[in-house]
Design a protein around this motif. Sequence first.
Motif, mmCIF file in Angstrom:
data_model
loop_
_atom_site.group_PDB
_atom_site.id
_atom_site.type_symbol
_atom_site.label_atom_id
_atom_site.label_comp_id
_atom_site.label_asym_id
_atom_site.label_seq_id
_atom_site.Cartn_x
_atom_site.Cartn_y
_atom_site.Cartn_z
ATOM 1 N N LYS A 199 0.959 -1.209 -0.066
ATOM 2 C CA LYS A 199 0.015 0.052 0.071
ATOM 3 C C LYS A 199 0.818 1.148 0.044
ATOM 4 N N HIS A 232 -13.520 5.412 -1.092
ATOM 5 C CA HIS A 232 -12.841 4.811 -2.198
ATOM 6 C C HIS A 232 -13.182 5.114 -3.513
ATOM 7 N N ASN A 263 -4.514 -1.261 -4.107
ATOM 8 C CA ASN A 263 -3.577 -0.874 -3.106
ATOM 9 C C ASN A 263 -3.690 0.648 -2.616
ATOM 10 N N ASN A 265 -6.179 2.170 -3.110
ATOM 11 C CA ASN A 265 -7.597 2.572 -2.312
ATOM 12 C C ASN A 265 -7.689 2.309 -1.007
ATOM 13 N N GLU A 266 -6.736 1.324 -0.496
ATOM 14 C CA GLU A 266 -6.515 1.161 0.911
ATOM 15 C C GLU A 266 -5.526 2.014 1.711
#
Length: 284
Positions: A199, A232, A263, A265-266
């Motif tokens: 991430k 998101h 990744n 988005n997290e």
Amino acid sequence: MEKNKIRQVQKEKAKNKFSRKDLKKSSPLDASISYKDLEESEEELEDQYETEDENDDQNQKDTSLSLDILNLELPKYPPKIKTVLLLLKGEKFRVLHYGFKGYGNDKETSYFKHNVFDNFSKAASVIESYANGFYDFENPRREDFYERFKSEMLLKVNENSTDVKNKTNRHFLSYYMKFWDGVDVKISALTFNGKPNAKTLAMTLFRIGIGKSQKLKDDFIKLDSKSLNGDHLRKTNFVLEILNEILRSSEDKTFTEDTFFANLNENDEFKNILKHLGGKNGQN
């Protein structure tokens, strides 16, 4: 009598003559750095390579760095002998690198001397792009640069030899970068300590990608709020097209289009940027 006086004066002048080498010109800054400083022993360097360097910051300094990039005058040598990169924070970020006299002292002398310019130039370019990947509404800190890069993102790597790769990392990552607040930090503090966090790496590539292209930076922040699903991004063709361009701009092959999207988005830093989508120039 007058001739004797002239001869006497000439003799006294001859006694006080300096040799040619003593008259060699040097700047006050050159004089402040001894040749002993420039010729660190291999034993000292090897000791430094054996030391763990987890975010090995130097003590903070009171002196501030000039932000007037256009009028910046760099000294011939860095203020600290192992400080090779200088990160300036102004309207845009700039990373400058110094000359390399005194930086080739190692058992692998030939390899390091031949690659020193390429390595520091590459590191300067990548770090500068990353720094310019922050938006105006963000407030980048020195800590936002720690453990964000793979070593091969910063250095020229000989892929045919793991041994040479490891020696390259130990050698070049042991030098320092001076941040805009005047603090020297080992370049190794900028690289991941172990396996990269996916991430975090995705976010690094995002910043490098938009930091290289003002158009991509503007296009992303101008995405409509309808591109969001909560905190998101929606997986639409338009969103994927922009993200894919950013990934290509970063010039890294770690992620596929789907894994890059997932990744990012997290990532919490990315989610903070998403809050500003649809705002004028990134401002709500």
